[in-house]
Design an enzyme around this catalytic site. Sequence first.
Site, PDB file in Angstrom:
ATOM      1  N   TYR A  53      73.444  40.342  51.588  1.00  0.00           N
ATOM      2  CA  TYR A  53      72.160  40.130  50.915  1.00  0.00           C
ATOM      3  C   TYR A  53      71.070  39.814  51.935  1.00  0.00           C
ATOM      4  O   TYR A  53      71.288  39.068  52.896  1.00  0.00           O
ATOM      5  CB  TYR A  53      72.253  39.002  49.899  1.00  0.00           C
ATOM      6  CG  TYR A  53      73.068  39.331  48.663  1.00  0.00           C
ATOM      7  CD1 TYR A  53      73.560  40.618  48.436  1.00  0.00           C
ATOM      8  CD2 TYR A  53      73.348  38.356  47.718  1.00  0.00           C
ATOM      9  CE1 TYR A  53      74.294  40.904  47.316  1.00  0.00           C
ATOM     10  CE2 TYR A  53      74.091  38.640  46.581  1.00  0.00           C
ATOM     11  CZ  TYR A  53      74.569  39.918  46.385  1.00  0.00           C
ATOM     12  OH  TYR A  53      75.300  40.201  45.268  1.00  0.00           O
ATOM     13  N   LEU A 217      66.191  46.084  31.709  1.00  0.00           N
ATOM     14  CA  LEU A 217      66.105  46.917  30.515  1.00  0.00           C
ATOM     15  C   LEU A 217      66.268  46.090  29.242  1.00  0.00           C
ATOM     16  O   LEU A 217      65.606  46.360  28.224  1.00  0.00           O
ATOM     17  CB  LEU A 217      67.188  48.000  30.571  1.00  0.00           C
ATOM     18  CG  LEU A 217      67.016  49.214  29.663  1.00  0.00           C
ATOM     19  CD1 LEU A 217      65.820  50.049  30.110  1.00  0.00           C
ATOM     20  CD2 LEU A 217      68.280  50.063  29.663  1.00  0.00           C
TER      21      LEU A 217
END
Length: 323
Positions: A53, A217
Amino acid sequence: MNYRQLGRTGLQVSPLCLGTMNFGPETTEENSHRIMDQALGLGVNFFDTADVYGWKQGEGVTEQIIGRWFEHNPGKRDRVVLATKVYGKMGDGPNDQRLSAYHIRKACEDSLRRLKTDHIDLYQMHHIDRLTPWEEVWQAMEWLVQQGMVLYVGSSNFAGWNIAQANTLAAGRHFMGLVAEQSLYNLQARMVELEVIPACRAFGLGLIPWSPLAGGLLGGALRKASEGRRASERVQKEIEKHRPALEKYEALCTELGHDPADVALAWLLHNPVVTAPIIGPRTSEQLQGSLKALDITLSEDVLKKLDAIWPGPGGQAPEAYAW
């Protein structure tokens, strides 16, 4: 905060896991530290990261940010269940990735150095390695556990048969094996219901869903279509692809009086195999908002409506596709 056991272990973790993938690329170090302070203050004691990351090869940017937070806040390390991952490419050498014993040991030592801690609570294999035999993987992990560098071992993005194979071989070595699996799982992406969730249930793994809002979403995409990442071309295409379902979903959430993001998290949390969905707040406000999901109980009628809007694969295998 009502804590949950991580799989078959006695370890108690919060029902939401603080994902740190945004720390560095999307969220400044100062704000990242503020979010971790807030999370711990709210009772979120489960933090997840990975050596890759930060997306600067070999640097472990996000782990370094977390490490400096521990360094500046003596005592907080002992209040955090810290998870990180191994597998990704961390250098240009042939052994700077995957799950060889060579790379596992070096990657663990490097993560400990960046995180400024002497142990990792949950060390997760970020992907299955089809080139390295399980005997080698478990030998390396056993050594890390014996040295006190790692407490528990987990997986991420494993298939159901990978979990079965790994834990059967671990049992033969009198080793605890995998205690958690981190998988893509949300209302819109339910493939793990076929075999991964049954495998987790059978072998006592806690499921840690990543992308619980399907990349935004399920977080009110129609209402916020022009905001932040939702304005990108990729997300706009996804919104249009799923518009009929999204319209029904957001209408149901309005009827229930809850934000779509909170309903999506509550739906995951109703599954007893799920330990803690990973939330990736970029702001303190987003973190605070996620906690609302913990107070939502979805009735059987609502669960059926959600299944109708976002149908899964039809249950677990083989019944999902055979008699």
